[in-house]
Design a protein around this motif. Structure first.
Motif, PDB file in Angstrom:
ATOM      1  N   ASP A  30       0.917  -1.286  -0.029  1.00 51.72           N
ATOM      2  CA  ASP A  30       0.050   0.084  -0.179  1.00 51.72           C
ATOM      3  C   ASP A  30       0.654   1.208   0.160  1.00 51.72           C
ATOM      4  O   ASP A  30       0.741   2.099  -0.762  1.00 51.72           O
ATOM      5  N   TYR A  31       2.086   1.209   0.855  1.00 51.55           N
ATOM      6  CA  TYR A  31       2.830   2.618   0.866  1.00 51.55           C
ATOM      7  C   TYR A  31       3.507   2.553  -0.594  1.00 51.55           C
ATOM      8  O   TYR A  31       3.637   3.761  -0.877  1.00 51.55           O
ATOM      9  N   MET A  32       3.978   1.410  -1.320  1.00 49.41           N
ATOM     10  CA  MET A  32       4.445   1.464  -2.277  1.00 49.41           C
ATOM     11  C   MET A  32       3.611   2.115  -3.604  1.00 49.41           C
ATOM     12  O   MET A  32       4.035   2.796  -4.319  1.00 49.41           O
ATOM     13  N   ASN A  33       2.369   1.729  -3.419  1.00 50.81           N
ATOM     14  CA  ASN A  33       1.301   2.405  -4.507  1.00 50.81           C
ATOM     15  C   ASN A  33       0.948   3.797  -4.083  1.00 50.81           C
ATOM     16  O   ASN A  33       0.084   4.447  -4.871  1.00 50.81           O
ATOM     17  N   ASN A  34       1.218   4.087  -2.884  1.00 51.08           N
ATOM     18  CA  ASN A  34       0.698   5.619  -2.392  1.00 51.08           C
ATOM     19  C   ASN A  34       1.382   6.525  -3.182  1.00 51.08           C
ATOM     20  O   ASN A  34       2.448   6.775  -2.948  1.00 51.08           O
ATOM     21  N   ASP A  35       0.551   7.490  -3.880  1.00 53.59           N
ATOM     22  CA  ASP A  35       1.376   8.417  -4.720  1.00 53.59           C
ATOM     23  C   ASP A  35       2.065   9.483  -3.906  1.00 53.59           C
ATOM     24  O   ASP A  35       2.909  10.068  -4.356  1.00 53.59           O
ATOM     25  N   ALA A  36       1.696   9.680  -2.391  1.00 56.33           N
ATOM     26  CA  ALA A  36       2.343  10.589  -1.640  1.00 56.33           C
ATOM     27  C   ALA A  36       3.665   9.832  -1.098  1.00 56.33           C
ATOM     28  O   ALA A  36       4.415  10.391  -0.167  1.00 56.33           O
ATOM     29  N   MET A  37       3.867   8.604  -1.384  1.00 56.21           N
ATOM     30  CA  MET A  37       5.040   7.919  -0.820  1.00 56.21           C
ATOM     31  C   MET A  37       5.630   7.261  -1.962  1.00 56.21           C
ATOM     32  O   MET A  37       7.070   7.671  -2.023  1.00 56.21           O
ATOM     33  N   LYS A  38       5.290   6.195  -2.648  1.00 55.47           N
ATOM     34  CA  LYS A  38       6.032   5.386  -3.738  1.00 55.47           C
ATOM     35  C   LYS A  38       7.380   4.798  -2.977  1.00 55.47           C
ATOM     36  O   LYS A  38       8.449   4.651  -3.761  1.00 55.47           O
ATOM     37  N   ASN A  39       7.032   4.402  -1.663  1.00 54.42           N
ATOM     38  CA  ASN A  39       8.341   3.603  -1.263  1.00 54.42           C
ATOM     39  C   ASN A  39       7.604   2.848  -0.039  1.00 54.42           C
ATOM     40  O   ASN A  39       6.494   3.134   0.355  1.00 54.42           O
ATOM     41  N   PRO A  40       8.198   1.565   0.351  1.00 52.09           N
ATOM     42  CA  PRO A  40       7.489   0.773   1.043  1.00 52.09           C
ATOM     43  C   PRO A  40       7.690   0.944   2.633  1.00 52.09           C
ATOM     44  O   PRO A  40       7.256   0.368   3.466  1.00 52.09           O
ATOM     45  N   TYR A  41       8.431   2.178   2.908  1.00 48.17           N
ATOM     46  CA  TYR A  41       8.689   2.345   4.250  1.00 48.17           C
ATOM     47  C   TYR A  41       7.745   3.483   4.959  1.00 48.17           C
ATOM     48  O   TYR A  41       7.722   3.764   6.134  1.00 48.17           O
ATOM     49  N   GLY A  42       6.670   3.825   4.074  1.00 47.95           N
ATOM     50  CA  GLY A  42       5.564   4.735   4.573  1.00 47.95           C
ATOM     51  C   GLY A  42       5.868   6.184   4.524  1.00 47.95           C
ATOM     52  O   GLY A  42       5.452   6.846   5.389  1.00 47.95           O
ATOM     53  N   GLU A  43       7.061   6.742   4.166  1.00 46.90           N
ATOM     54  CA  GLU A  43       7.603   7.743   4.207  1.00 46.90           C
ATOM     55  C   GLU A  43       7.221   8.583   3.147  1.00 46.90           C
ATOM     56  O   GLU A  43       6.835   8.383   2.228  1.00 46.90           O
ATOM     57  N   ASP A  44       7.020   9.995   3.639  1.00 50.65           N
ATOM     58  CA  ASP A  44       6.882  10.967   2.639  1.00 50.65           C
ATOM     59  C   ASP A  44       7.802  11.016   1.097  1.00 50.65           C
ATOM     60  O   ASP A  44       8.966  10.636   1.528  1.00 50.65           O
ATOM     61  N   PHE A  45       7.066  11.137   0.274  1.00 56.83           N
ATOM     62  CA  PHE A  45       7.949  10.873  -1.245  1.00 56.83           C
ATOM     63  C   PHE A  45       9.254  11.876  -1.248  1.00 56.83           C
ATOM     64  O   PHE A  45      10.458  11.424  -1.518  1.00 56.83           O
ATOM     65  N   ALA A  46       9.011  13.328  -0.671  1.00 59.34           N
ATOM     66  CA  ALA A  46      10.119  14.064  -0.663  1.00 59.34           C
ATOM     67  C   ALA A  46      11.302  13.571   0.192  1.00 59.34           C
ATOM     68  O   ALA A  46      12.500  13.898  -0.054  1.00 59.34           O
ATOM     69  N   LYS A  47      11.078  13.117   1.147  1.00 58.92           N
ATOM     70  CA  LYS A  47      12.053  12.564   2.149  1.00 58.92           C
ATOM     71  C   LYS A  47      13.169  11.536   1.512  1.00 58.92           C
ATOM     72  O   LYS A  47      14.318  11.582   2.090  1.00 58.92           O
ATOM     73  N   LYS A  48      12.771  11.059   0.558  1.00 57.23           N
ATOM     74  CA  LYS A  48      13.763  10.028  -0.002  1.00 57.23           C
ATOM     75  C   LYS A  48      15.060  10.637  -0.801  1.00 57.23           C
ATOM     76  O   LYS A  48      15.988  10.406  -1.046  1.00 57.23           O
ATOM     77  N   PHE A  49      14.827  12.016  -1.045  1.00 53.79           N
ATOM     78  CA  PHE A  49      15.766  12.802  -1.732  1.00 53.79           C
ATOM     79  C   PHE A  49      16.544  13.912  -0.825  1.00 53.79           C
ATOM     80  O   PHE A  49      17.446  14.587  -1.416  1.00 53.79           O
TER      81      PHE A  49
END
Lengths: 505, 412
Positions: B136-155
Motif C-alpha cells: 500500500d505504501y509503495m502504491n501510495n502517490d504521496a510515498m512510492k516507497n515501502p517504508y511509508g515515508e513522505d515521497f520528498a524525504k527520499k531525496f
C-alpha cells in the motif's frame, strides 16, 4: 483426536507437535513418486523418555506410529502406510553425545546424519568407515541401522553400517527402554562391545525396518582415516557385466582390502552421456560399462603395492582400459571419494527428464551371479513394453529399467539398486490416474522378480516387506518366528503398522 | 480450488523433487557445504519439514494433485522463507562441471516459491498483513516507497551534493532503503565518487523499484513502478544505471527484462562494479596504510550472489582497500548463509530475521574477522538489528559496516 493430541502435547510441549494439515502433507511422502500416507500428527521428540511416553499413549489409543529419520527411503518406510497415525520426526535428536577417543567409539542421537557425524569425526582424523547410504548428507544413523544401509562409500572395506554397531538404546513399542551389548550391564562405564552379556539383542533391531523399536542412542565403532588413497576408473571390455563380476571375485580372492569397487552398466554410461549427465564420458568412443575403485593405505609404499595388485587384476587379467587421473578425464572415482560425491552418486540418475523418479529395489546378491540378473532385468523390461508405452504416449519418454551402480559390500556380495524410473500421475497439468495403477503393478512385478532371484532385501519399507509375505517367500517358520517376536514386543502392532503385513489378521 | 496458474507452470520442478532432503540437512565438508536453509536452522528444534524446501515441495505436490487447497495457513508457512536460493544451490551442485544433475535444468526453487506466492496473492490468501502495508505504501502517490515515508524525504540526502546532475549517461538509482534508512552511507558513496572525479545523474522522481512487490508475489504494482522508472531512465539519457542496493540491482537487472520480455536499453551495474573500475584505475585516493592489517570478511548478499552470480567483484573491491586482509567465512559464495532479511521475512517475521542475522555474525567472528562487511542495505540493516541484541562478547570482537562506509573511512 483432540484429547489424544492434548495427551501427546503434554509430553513434548506444544512447540514440538503439529496436526496442521500443511505439516502433515509435508511428512506424507518419501523418495518414490507413488506412495503417500498422510499422518494425523507429527511429533519431534527430544529423547527416549518422551518417545516412551508417546508409545504408551499410542498403545492406549491404538494409534500407529512410524519413525522417520532422514526420510530418504525408497519403499514408503518412513511415512504412514495408508493415512493416519503419528510420524515421529527423529531429526530433533541429532547430537553427538560422546566420543571415546581411546577406544574409538562414538555415541550419537539416532537422528544425526552421516554427513554431520563425519564432519565432527574428521576433526579427530576419524571417520565412520562405511559412510552410510548414498543419501548420507541427509539420511540418519538411526535409519542406516534400521536398514543395514550401504551405498555411501566404504562398503567394500567396512560392509554395511550395522557391522560397526557397538550398542543401541531402543524404545520398545510398549514404551520400555533397553540398552544392548556392553551397556546391558548397568555397571559398564561406556559402550565398548556389541557381543556378549547374552544374545546379540542389538542384532534384532539391525535392519528391522522400524518394526521392533525406536532407536534413540547409537554407539558406533569409528576408524582412523588412512592418509593415503588412490582412485581409478576403467572402461570395461565387451561382456562388461561378466567381466565386472569377475573383477570383484578376483579382488576378494586376492584378499585386497579395497575401500570401494563399483560397476556402472553400459546402459547408464550411454544414457548418462545422451542426457548430458556425464560430460566426462562424452569423449569415450565406445559407451561400455565402467568400473572404478578406491583403495586406502597408511603409507605411499603400501598404496603403491595395492594399486599394483589391483591393476594386475583389472588391466592385465581382465583387459580393462584405464581412464586418466582427473575427473575431466572420466575418473569418477576421484569425485566419489575426494569430493564426497559418494553421497550424491545416485542423485543424478533420477530426474533425468522432468518428473522421472525411482521405483526401485535395493538388495544384496552374490557377486558371481548378478550378470544373470541384469539380463533378467532386460527381459522384464521387454515383457512390460506395452505398459511402458502408455507412459511414452503422454510423456514422450519411456520409463527406464536398469540397475544403478553395483558395488561390492562385505563378503563376496554386491548391492544391487535396480528398478525402473517412471512418472507420477500428475504430469503437465493433468492427472493420469492410470499411471499410478501401472506403476504399482509394475513395481510389484519387479519386486517379485527380484525376490524370486533369492535376493536379500535390506531396505524394505512398505513395498518389499509386503511382497515377501504376499508371495510367501519367507520360509513359514521364519515368518512365524518373526511375527511372534513382533507380537511379543508390539502386541498392538503400533510401530510401523502395515509393514510385513503383520496387521492383516 | 483456485486456478493455480503459476504453480502449474512450475510442475516440472515440483514433480522432479525426489525428496532427498539435502535442502534441509546437507553437510559435505569436502566441498564446503555446511547446511542449507537459514529458516529451518533458525527454527532449531522446532524445525518441522514444512520450514524447508523438501517439505514444501511435498505439500505442493499435494496441491497440484488437488489433495490440498491453497490457504492462509499455507501462506503463513511459505512466507517464512527468505528466498535466499541456497536450496537451489545445494540441489544443483555436484561441485564438478563434468558431472551434471539434470534436475538443475528444471528445478529452480526460487521460481517455485515465486509462483506459489503469486497464486496465493491471486487467491486472496496473501499478502500477509505487514506485506499488505508495504505494498500500500509503495502504491501510495504521496510515498512510492515501502517504508511509508513522505515521497520528498527520499531525496533529502542529495541536497548536500549540488554537483549531482539531472541527466547523463551514468544514472544512479538510489532505491528506498538507503535514502530512508542509511543516508550516511549514500553520502559516503558521494564522497568516494566525488573524490574519484566521477559524475552522475539522479532523478528526484524515481519510485521504488518494486522489489518488495516482486518478492512477495504482488506483481500488479511492480508493473506501474517499472514503467515509471524506465521512462525516467530513458528521459535522462541513461546508458548505465547503477545502484547501491542489491535488491534494486536484482529487480532492475533481472526482473525488469523478464517482465518486459525484452532487454533493457541500458546497462545495470551494482555499486561494487563501479567501485572496482575506479580502483583498477587508481581513481580512489586512499590515506596511506598504517598499523596492522584489518581482517575483513565479506558477506555475500543473496540478491547479488546466488541470484545474480556476482561473487568476485565485491571481493576484488575489498582486497584493494589499503590495510585490509580479506578473509572468508566458513560458508561463502554459493554456500553463503543468508542474512535473514529477504523474501519479505524482515517485515513480516522480524524476530526470525534477526535470529538468522545473529548466526551469520557469529560465523563472521569464528572466521577471525575484525570487520563484517557487505554491500546490501537490507543485509546491513538486519545485521545492525541482530548486532544490537547479540552477546556483548561477540560485539566486542567485530564491527558491521557497509563496504561503502568502510572505503569512505579510508579516504584521504
Amino acid at each position: 483426536m483432540t484429547e489424544i493430541y492434548k495427551k501427546l502435547e503434554n509430553i513434548v510441549t506444544k512447540k514440538f507437535i503439529s496436526n496442521s494439515l500443511i505439516v502433515r502433507h509435508a511428512y506424507s511422502r518419501v523418495v518414490d513418486p507413488l506412495l503417500q500416507g498422510i499422518p494425523d500428527i507429527v511429533i519431534r521428540p527430544k529423547d527416549a523418555k518422551e518417545i516412551s511416553e508417546i508409545l504408551k499413549v499410542a498403545n492406549e489409543e491404538n494409534i500407529p506410529v512410524v519413525p522417520r529419520g532422514g526420510g530418504d527411503d525408497e519403499f514408503g518406510g518412513s511415512k504412514p502406510i495408508g493415512d493416519g497415525g503419528i510420524v515421529l520426526d527423529m531429526k530433533r535428536m541429532n547430537n553427538v553425545i560422546n566420543l571415546d577417543e581411546d577406544n574409538m567409539v562414538v555415541t550419537v542421537e539416532s537422528g544425526i546424519s552421516w554427513g554431520k557425524l563425519n564432519e565432527y569425526l574428521c576433526h579427530f582424523d576419524l571417520y565412520t568407515g562405511c559412510m552410510g547410504p548414498g543419501s548420507g548428507m541427509t539420511a540418519s544413523i538411526g535409519g542406516g541401522i534400521s536398514h543395514q544401509s550401504v551405498g555411501g562409500g566404504g562398503c567394500a572395506k567396512y560392509g554395511s553400517c550395522t557391522n560397526q554397531l557397538v550398542s543401541l538404546e531402543v524404545v520398545l513399542p510398549n514404551g520400555d527402554i533397553i540398552e544392548t551389548g556392553s551397556q546391558a550391564n548397568k555397571f559398564s562405564q561406556t559402550p565398548f562391545n556389541r557381543f556378549g552379556n547374552g544374545p546379540d539383542l542389538a542384532g534384532l533391531f539391525c535392519g528391522d525396518n522400524g518394526i521392533l523399536g525406536v532407536k534413540t542412542k547409537i554407539s558406533l565403532q569409528v576408524f582412523p582415516r588412512p592418509p593415503y588413497a588412490a582412485y581409478k576408473t576403467f572402461i570395461l571390455p565387451r561382456k562388461d557385466r561378466e567381466v565386472s563380476s569377475q573383477i570383484m571375485l578376483d579382488v576378494r580372492r586376492k584378499g585386497i582390502d579395497i575401500y570401494d569397487l563399483m560397476y556402472i552398466m553400459d546402459v547408464i554410461v550411454r544414457l548418462g552421456t545422451e542426457f548430458g549427465l556425464m560430460p566426462m564420458w562424452e569423449q569415450l568412443k565406445r559407451k561400455r560399462g565402467i568400473i572404478f575403485y578406491t583403495i586406502e593405505a597408511n603409507s605411499e609404499a603400501e598404496l603403491e603395492e595395492k594399486v599394483k595388485q589391483l591393476d594386475e587384476i583389472i588391466v592385465n587379467n581382465n583387459k580393462c582400459e584405464p581412464l586418466g587421473p582427473e575427473i575431466s578425464d572420466g575418473n569418477i572415482a576421484k569425485w566419489h571419494y575426494a569430493e564426497q560425491g559418494h553421497w550424491q552418486f545416485y542423485h543424478n540418475l533420477w530426474g533425468v527428464v522432468p518428473a522421472l523418479e525411482p521405483l526401485s529395489c535395493e538388495c544384496f546378491v552374490p557377486a558371481n551371479i548378478y550378470p544373470k540378473y541384469l539380463y533378467e532385468i532386460d527381459q522384464w523390461d521387454m515383457a512390460h513394453s506395452e505398459d511402458m508405452s502408455k507412459f511414452t504416449k503422454i510423456t514422450g519418454q519411456r520409463p527406464i529399467s536398469s540397475s544403478g551402480p553395483i558395488f561390492l559390500i562385505d563378503g563376496n556380495n554386491v548391492e544391487l539398486t535396480c528398478g525402473f524410473a517412471s512418472f507420477p500421475s500428475y504430469y503437465n497439468g493433468e492427472i493420469h490416474e492410470e499411471f499410478d495403477e501401472i506403476n504399482l503393478r509394475l513395481w510389484k512385478s519387479y519386486l517379485e522378480m527380484v525376490t524370486k532371484w533369492g535376493a536379500q532385501w535390506y531396505m524394505m519399507g512398505q513395498m518389499a516387506s509386503q511382497i515377501m509375505v504376499e508371495i510367501e517367500a519367507y520360509l513359514p517358520d521364519y515368518y512365524k518366528t518373526l511375527k511372534a517376536i513382533k507380537k511379543t514386543l508390539d502386541p498392538n502392532y503400533i510401530l510401523s503398522r502395515g509393514k510385513f503385513n503383520f496387521w492383516e489378521d | 480450488m483456485t486456478e493455480l496458474k503459476n504453480l502449474k507452470e512450475e510442475w516440472k520442478a515440483i514433480m522432479s523433487c525426489m525428496g532427498c532432503g539435502d535442502c534441509g540437512y546437507s553437510i559435505r565438508r569436502a566441498v564446503g557445504r555446511y547446511l542449507t536453509c537459514p529458516v529451518k536452522e533458525s527454527k532449531g528444534e522446532e524445525g518441522f519439514e514444512i520450514y524447508f524446501s523438501r517439505g514444501r515441495m511435498n505439500v505442493l505436490k499435494s496441491v497440484l494433485e488437488g489433495k490440498l487447497p491453497l490457504s492462509r495457513e499455507l501462506a503463513e508457512f511459505v512466507y517464512q522463507c527468505t528466498e535466499c536460493a541456497n536450496c537451489t544451490e545445494v540441489c544443483h551442485e555436484t561441485h564438478n562441471e563434468n558431472i551434471i544433475l539434470n534436475t538443475s535444468k528444471w528445478i529452480d526453487h526460487y521460481k517455485v516459491w515465486d509462483a506459489l506466492r503469486k497464486d496465493l496473492v491471486e487467491a486472496g490468501f496473501a499478502p500477509l498483513d505487514r506485506h499488505k502495508d508495504l505494498v500500500d505504501y509503495m502504491n501510495n502517490d504521496a510515498m512510492k516507497n515501502p517504508y511509508g515515508e513522505d515521497f520528498a524525504k527520499k531525496f533529502e540526502w542529495a541536497s548536500d551534493f549540488s554537483n549531482i546532475k539531472e541527466k547523463g549517461d551514468l544514472v544512479f538509482f538510489a532505491g528506498c532503503t538507503m535514502p530512508l534508512r542509511q543516508q550516511d552511507t549514500l553520502k559516503n558513496m558521494m564522497k568516494i565518487l566525488i573524490a574519484s572525479g566521477m559524475e552522475m545523474a539522479l532523478s528526484k522522481d524515481e519510485w521504488c523499484c518494486g522489489s518488495i512487490g516482486a518478492r512477495i508475489g504482488e506483481y500488479k504494482s511492480v508493473d506501474e513502478l517499472m514503467k515509471h522508472n524506465l521512462d525516467l531512465f530513458k528521459n535522462m539519457g541513461a546508458k548505465t544505471v547503477f545502484t547501491a542496493c542489491a535488491g534494486c540491482y536484482r529487480t532492475l537487472k533481472k526482473d525488469y527484462p523478464e517482465l518486459l520480455g525484452e532487454e533493457l536499453p541500458f546497462e545495470v551495474k551494482h555499486i561494487t562494479e563501479v567501485l572496482v573500475e575506479l580502483l583498477n584505475n587508481n581513481k580512489i585516493p586512499f590515506k596511506p596504510e598504517e598499523g596492522e592489517k584489518l581482517k575483513v570478511t565479506y558477506h555475500d548478499p543473496c540478491h547479488l550472489g546466488r541470484h545474480m552470480d556476482l561473487y568476485e567483484i565485491p571481493r576484488e573491491v575489498i582486497a584493494k582497500i589499503p590495510g585490509v586482509e580479506l578473509i572468508e567465512m566458513k560458508r561463502n559464495r554459493k554456500h553463503a548463509w543468508c542474512c535473514g532479511a529477504g523474501g519479505g521475512v524482515k517485515s513480516q517475521f522480524p524476530d526470525l530475521s534477526k535470529d538468522i542475522s545473529k548466526e551469520r555474525i557469529r560465523e563472521a567472528v569464528e572466521s577471525g574477522a575484525d570487520i563484517l562487511t557487505t554491500s546490501c542495505p537490507f543485509c546491513i540493516g538486519n545485521f545492525r538489528d541482530g548486532y544490537e541484541e547479540i552477546e556483548p562478547e561477540i560485539k566486542e570482537k567485530i564491527q558491521v559496516i557497509d563496504v561503502i562506509d568502510f572505503i569512505a573511512s579510508k579516504l584521504k
